[in-house]
Design a protein around this motif. Structure first.
Motif, PDB file in Angstrom:
ATOM      1  N   GLU A 478       0.840  -1.189   0.000  1.00  0.00           N
ATOM      2  CA  GLU A 478       0.000   0.000   0.000  1.00  0.00           C
ATOM      3  C   GLU A 478       0.882   1.248   0.000  1.00  0.00           C
ATOM      4  N   ASN A 479       0.736   2.061  -1.043  1.00  0.00           N
ATOM      5  CA  ASN A 479       1.472   3.319  -1.158  1.00  0.00           C
ATOM      6  C   ASN A 479       0.467   4.460  -1.264  1.00  0.00           C
ATOM      7  N   ILE A 480       0.602   5.442  -0.372  1.00  0.00           N
ATOM      8  CA  ILE A 480      -0.323   6.580  -0.339  1.00  0.00           C
ATOM      9  C   ILE A 480       0.484   7.871  -0.326  1.00  0.00           C
ATOM     10  N   ASN A 481       0.159   8.767  -1.231  1.00  0.00           N
ATOM     11  CA  ASN A 481       0.747  10.104  -1.250  1.00  0.00           C
ATOM     12  C   ASN A 481      -0.381  11.119  -1.080  1.00  0.00           C
ATOM     13  N   ALA A 482      -0.122  12.136  -0.263  1.00  0.00           N
ATOM     14  CA  ALA A 482      -1.178  13.107   0.031  1.00  0.00           C
ATOM     15  C   ALA A 482      -0.608  14.517   0.078  1.00  0.00           C
ATOM     16  N   LEU A 483      -1.408  15.481  -0.371  1.00  0.00           N
ATOM     17  CA  LEU A 483      -1.127  16.909  -0.260  1.00  0.00           C
ATOM     18  C   LEU A 483      -2.345  17.590   0.341  1.00  0.00           C
ATOM     19  N   TYR A 484      -2.106  18.613   1.164  1.00  0.00           N
ATOM     20  CA  TYR A 484      -3.259  19.326   1.717  1.00  0.00           C
ATOM     21  C   TYR A 484      -2.925  20.806   1.867  1.00  0.00           C
ATOM     22  N   THR A 485      -3.966  21.595   1.912  1.00  0.00           N
ATOM     23  CA  THR A 485      -3.834  23.013   2.233  1.00  0.00           C
ATOM     24  C   THR A 485      -5.109  23.471   2.919  1.00  0.00           C
ATOM     25  N   GLN A 486      -5.001  24.411   3.808  1.00  0.00           N
ATOM     26  CA  GLN A 486      -6.183  24.967   4.452  1.00  0.00           C
ATOM     27  C   GLN A 486      -5.889  26.384   4.929  1.00  0.00           C
ATOM     28  N   TYR A 487      -6.960  27.140   5.042  1.00  0.00           N
ATOM     29  CA  TYR A 487      -6.835  28.556   5.432  1.00  0.00           C
ATOM     30  C   TYR A 487      -7.917  28.863   6.450  1.00  0.00           C
ATOM     31  N   GLY A 488      -7.503  29.457   7.556  1.00  0.00           N
ATOM     32  CA  GLY A 488      -8.437  29.844   8.597  1.00  0.00           C
ATOM     33  C   GLY A 488      -8.329  31.322   8.888  1.00  0.00           C
ATOM     34  N   PHE A 489      -9.439  31.938   9.206  1.00  0.00           N
ATOM     35  CA  PHE A 489      -9.423  33.366   9.523  1.00  0.00           C
ATOM     36  C   PHE A 489     -10.605  33.696  10.417  1.00  0.00           C
ATOM     37  N   GLY A 499     -10.481  23.782   4.007  1.00  0.00           N
ATOM     38  CA  GLY A 499      -9.327  22.986   3.612  1.00  0.00           C
ATOM     39  C   GLY A 499      -9.648  22.015   2.500  1.00  0.00           C
ATOM     40  N   LEU A 500      -8.599  21.544   1.831  1.00  0.00           N
ATOM     41  CA  LEU A 500      -8.733  20.553   0.770  1.00  0.00           C
ATOM     42  C   LEU A 500      -7.536  19.613   0.823  1.00  0.00           C
ATOM     43  N   ARG A 501      -7.823  18.324   0.807  1.00  0.00           N
ATOM     44  CA  ARG A 501      -6.779  17.299   0.839  1.00  0.00           C
ATOM     45  C   ARG A 501      -6.915  16.403  -0.391  1.00  0.00           C
ATOM     46  N   TRP A 502      -5.775  16.030  -0.977  1.00  0.00           N
ATOM     47  CA  TRP A 502      -5.764  15.114  -2.116  1.00  0.00           C
ATOM     48  C   TRP A 502      -4.923  13.905  -1.737  1.00  0.00           C
ATOM     49  N   GLU A 503      -5.477  12.706  -1.942  1.00  0.00           N
ATOM     50  CA  GLU A 503      -4.747  11.478  -1.638  1.00  0.00           C
ATOM     51  C   GLU A 503      -4.769  10.548  -2.840  1.00  0.00           C
ATOM     52  N   ASP A 504      -3.600  10.023  -3.181  1.00  0.00           N
ATOM     53  CA  ASP A 504      -3.450   9.059  -4.265  1.00  0.00           C
ATOM     54  C   ASP A 504      -3.071   7.715  -3.657  1.00  0.00           C
ATOM     55  N   THR A 505      -3.844   6.692  -3.950  1.00  0.00           N
ATOM     56  CA  THR A 505      -3.683   5.378  -3.332  1.00  0.00           C
ATOM     57  C   THR A 505      -3.368   4.330  -4.388  1.00  0.00           C
ATOM     58  N   ASN A 506      -2.370   3.521  -4.093  1.00  0.00           N
ATOM     59  CA  ASN A 506      -1.970   2.424  -4.985  1.00  0.00           C
ATOM     60  C   ASN A 506      -1.804   1.174  -4.127  1.00  0.00           C
ATOM     61  N   ILE A 507      -2.692   0.182  -4.314  1.00  0.00           N
ATOM     62  CA  ILE A 507      -2.715  -1.016  -3.467  1.00  0.00           C
ATOM     63  C   ILE A 507      -2.584  -2.269  -4.337  1.00  0.00           C
ATOM     64  N   HIS A 508      -1.757  -3.199  -3.878  1.00  0.00           N
ATOM     65  CA  HIS A 508      -1.622  -4.505  -4.524  1.00  0.00           C
ATOM     66  C   HIS A 508      -1.978  -5.582  -3.513  1.00  0.00           C
ATOM     67  N   VAL A 509      -2.954  -6.422  -3.840  1.00  0.00           N
ATOM     68  CA  VAL A 509      -3.360  -7.545  -3.005  1.00  0.00           C
ATOM     69  C   VAL A 509      -3.117  -8.814  -3.810  1.00  0.00           C
ATOM     70  N   ASN A 510      -2.051  -9.546  -3.467  1.00  0.00           N
ATOM     71  CA  ASN A 510      -1.641 -10.703  -4.259  1.00  0.00           C
ATOM     72  C   ASN A 510      -1.708 -11.977  -3.427  1.00  0.00           C
ATOM     73  N   LEU A 511      -2.422 -12.985  -3.931  1.00  0.00           N
ATOM     74  CA  LEU A 511      -2.463 -14.305  -3.323  1.00  0.00           C
ATOM     75  C   LEU A 511      -1.512 -15.197  -4.113  1.00  0.00           C
TER      76      LEU A 511
END
Length: 820
Positions: A478-489, A499-511
């Motif tokens: 399982e490989n996950i890469n994420a970026l996020y940004t948010q602004y509060g005032f 805020g906004l978060r982006w996650e990219d997921t790459n999973i291998h399930v091998n029997l």
């Protein structure tokens, strides 16, 4: 008896609500007095410091307020001349005499110094509340809870508001196990998180944060929220520490120590612990088998008796280096090792259609377990100024080994099972925080998580031959890469955080044994939005939204069969997809002098929700059909609920906190499978259920300075798609006494006083082809009543040491508070 327990819980809860204080009338003054309160030595903000404004030479308070998590306060008064007093427990008060207030006035930073005289006294008021209620989370301070002395992290979590731990050690939040557990702000790397929490001693825990609706700075994982477990770190100058020894019935004993040595530039901290635990459990399943016309076909009763023993060692050592006045670098090594054995005996009693006894058989599972984990963590913080502008970088490298071997003896044969798991994990994270203007804050960050799990599982019969239907080798990456940004005032009394978060997921399930390879790739955007309105200095209203995700892991994905019972077996599903949740929450918090009260209404809309289904697998053993329990992506789940939490201190020697949660769950979906006769079967699993959860905790000081704590918990009955789970009640109590001039504490606690924490359920199954059916009643008690006695000794560290309203410079949960 059940009605009496229910009545006791209800009366306690309603009485607590009735007793809280009255709200003060609205304030109509025109000018504001503001400022900040910090601890003089550490320069950390002091939350909950009190500000009192009085007429000169008069002790009557005209106006007042308390500081927020940043140490800030703002009090409205009419123009005039006043005496101003700033106080915090165990600190010397600061007074400003004859201050002329003609317009909005900023007092700047008020620095408070520790009062050594108070620190050396045992004053009930000097203790921080066990539970702190904040706008975005609840904070549970472990050190104040006598119930968990000599216990484990599972015991700690089972006392936290909104959180419950079932008889098998599974953790849920607001009735959902779709959560993410963090340790020091980082995801736990344990293979079996329930078992890992039972191995980690409560003495290593500083506090627990419950975040029901996380912002974009957090991992999107955990549809129902996050639980952040914060480990102890030394904070006092010089050499100091704590030693704890404990013993209990059933047989249990342990020894642990927390040591800390702090100089001007370096802070060395370590935690070492050993524990031996014996856990006794029991269970039963009574099943009735019916023909297609509803007449009895036969009966089967199962009685289970379980005894588990374990020996565990945990160690943690680290160093915090003040590289420069504004730069801090912390490195730590965590190590855990445990071994144990399990004896699980199941006796089967068969009966015919007339309920006449026809025979008996047994199944004995003797299992050995061994697991160890090692983790290296590094944390670097660069503060560009004292206004919150900072950069944080984190690295975590871990390896977990988990081995389980069982010899299953059954009449008339036996089998061997072996389950070996090795998991490697690397995590990288960087967070940047930039204050903008007077009340704005920008955040951005990256998170990378890269994991590799190898699981070898096989089952052999009495001839030593491998069973190919049950054995397998799983490779999970399982490989996950994420970026996020948010602004509060903040604008006037309104605070915003988007805020906004982006996650990219790459999973291998091998029997590997069957050459079955599965790849799952997906990426998602996770928006979040929070709005807060400050009604007054003591009350706030909040509304929030976030999108969350739940990835199937662990036993959900592992197709290895749990073979402890040969007629009721569990098997994971490697083809599970993630579920997505939209979360909405509206909350209100109000603080009085003796009461903090919060309430919220929440709604969760989940797609592809995980659900467990029970189906016959086609095998028949001694005339009994074998039932397979496995997880699937069911369809849709909608959850709507209300939650109430409050702390009440009627007297300085008595504290009460309670939590009540009522919710409705509606599930829509069906399960389609091919039965053993090659027929397509469709199960309609639509279900709607109401249930509730309540917990109340009372702590008071008896004569001779003996502290007494009592808590009670009730989980209401809940209907399921294939039956229902019955209500469950539990009560714990503890006593403690300081000795040796308050350098030591003796504590005695009883877990599950009435031995009533038993999971009870009814299940109804029907074969869609033959129309034959099965009804079952089950009970499962993972742990019976326990008694525990502990002795705590402190050196160079007064009992009243506690957080000073802020976290150490290198500690946190991955981001700062948003403005307001």
């Amino acid at each position: 008896m059940k009605k009496i327990k229910f009545a006791v819980m209800l009366v306690l809860l309603l009485t607590s609500f009735y007793n809280y204080a009255q709200q003060a009338p609205p304030n109509k003054n025109k000018v504001k007095v503001s400022g900040k309160v910090f601890e003089k030595v550490s320069k950390q903000p002091l939350e909950y410091a009190t500000i009192s404004i009085m007429s000169p030479n008069d002790t009557k308070v005209i106006a007042g307020g308390i500081t927020n998590p940043k140490g800030e306060f703002e009090v409205a008064v009419a123009p005039g001349t006043y005496d101003i007093k700033v106080e915090f427990i165990s600190f010397k008060a600061t007074e400003i005499k004859g201050k002329n207030i003609s317009g909005d006035t900023n007092l700047g930073v008020v620095n408070l110094s520790e009062d050594a005289a108070q620190l050396n006294e045992v004053v009930v008021r000097a203790e921080k509340s066990t539970v702190e209620i904040k706008l975005d989370k609840k904070v549970y301070n472990v050190g104040q809870d006598m119930m968990v002395k000599g216990g484990t992290v599972s015991d700690v979590l089972d006392n936290v508001p909104s959180v419950s731990v079932d008889t098998e050690g599974n953790v849920s939040l607001r009735g959902s196990d779709n959560i993410r557990i963090l340790i020091d702000g980082r995801p736990s790397n344990a293979i079996n998180i329930a078992e890992a929490l039972r191995q980690l001693p409560a003495d290593a825990i500083d506090k627990v944060e419950v975040i029901t609706n996380p912002s974009a700075r957090y991992d999107a994982e955990g549809g129902s929220g996050l639980i952040n477990i914060i480990l102890k770190k030394g904070k006092n100058q010089g050499f100091n520490g704590t030693f704890i020894a404990s013993t209990g019935i059933p047989e249990a004993y342990g020894l642990s120590g927390n040591l800390n040595y702090k100089t001007e530039k370096f802070n060395y901290f370590t935690t070492l612990g050993y524990n031996h635990r014996t856990t006794e459990g029991a269970g039963l399943t009574n099943s009735e088998y019916l023909n297609a016309d509803g007449t009895p076909k036969g009966y089967l009763d199962e009685d289970r008796d379980t005894k588990r023993t374990s020996d565990g060692f945990n160690g943690r050592a680290g160093i915090e280096w003040t590289v420069a006045p504004n730069t801090f670098w912390t490195n730590a090594i965590n190590y855990q090792k445990s071994t144990g054995d399990t004896q699980d005996l199941i006796n089967y009693y068969n009966y015919d259609a007339a309920h006449a006894f026809t025979g008996t058989s047994f199944r004995l599972n003797n299992g050995d377990t061994s697991n160890q984990s090692v983790e290296y963590t590094s944390n670097l913080i660069k503060n560009f100024n004292d206004k919150g502008h900072k950069l944080t970088a984190d690295l975590s490298i871990s390896k977990n080994d988990d081995d389980n071997q069982s010899v299953i003896t059954a009449s008339p044969n036996f089998q061997n099972t072996l389950n070996n798991q090795v998991q490697k994990q690397v995590q990288l994270q960087a967070d940047y925080v930039l204050p903008l203007g007077k009340a704005g804050q920008f955040e951005a960050g990256y998170k990378g998580s890269f994991g590799d799990l190898n699981n070898v599982y096989f089952v052999t019969d009495d001839t030593g031959a491998n069973n190919p239907n049950l054995s397998n080798t799983l490779e999970y990456k399982e490989n996950i890469n994420a970026l996020y940004t948010q602004y509060g005032f903040k604008v006037n009394k309104f605070s915003y955080l988007f805020g906004l978060r982006w996650e990219d997921t790459n999973i291998h399930v091998n029997l590997l044994d069957t050459n079955d390879f599965n790849t799952k790739k997906y990426n998602n955007l996770f928006p979040s939005a929070f709005v807060s309105y400050e009604i007054s200095d003591q009350s706030n209203f909040t509304a929030s939204y976030s999108k969350r995700l739940s990835r199937p892991r662990g036993r959900f994905m592992n197709p290895a069969v749990n073979y402890s019972s040969n007629i009721n077996i569990f098997q994971g599903n490697p083809d599970l997809d993630p579920s997505l949740t939209d979360k909405y929450d509206i909350g209100y918090i109000k603080r009085w002098e003796k009461v903090t009260f919060s309430t919220s209404a929440y709604f969760e809309d989940t797609k592809d929700v995980f659900s467990f289904v029970r189906t016959p697998n086609g095998e028949v053993i001694n005339g009994v059909p074998v039932i397979l329990n496995r997880p699937i992506n069911l369809g849709k789940e909608q959850k709507f609920g209300f939650e109430f939490t409050f702390n009440y201190t009627p007297y300085k020697w008595w504290r009460i906190n309670s939590n009540f949660n009522l919710y409705n769950v509606k599930t829509t979906g069906e399960n389609t499978y091919i039965d053993f006769n090659n027929n397509t079967v469709v199960q309609n699993l639509d279900n709607q259920a109401n249930t509730w959860f309540a917990r109340i905790n009372s702590k008071l000081t008896l004569p001779y300075k003996i502290d007494w704590q009592l808590n009670a918990t009730y989980n209401g009955e809940q209907k399921t798609a294939q039956g229902k789970n019955l209500g469950q009640f539990g009560m714990n109590t503890a006593f403690s006494k300081d000795v040796m001039k308050d350098k030591a504490t003796i504590a005695f606690n009883i877990s599950d006083i009435f031995n009533s924490r038993i999971m009870r359920s009814y299940t109804y199954l029907q074969n869609a082809t033959t129309l034959e059916s099965q009804t079952s009643y089950s009970e499962m008690q993972w742990r019976k009543r326990q008694f525990n006695l502990s002795f705590t000794y402190r050196f160079n560290k007064p009992k009243s040491d506690r957080e000073k309203g802020g976290q150490p410079k290198n500690e946190g949960d991955g981001g700062g508070d948003y403005p307001g």
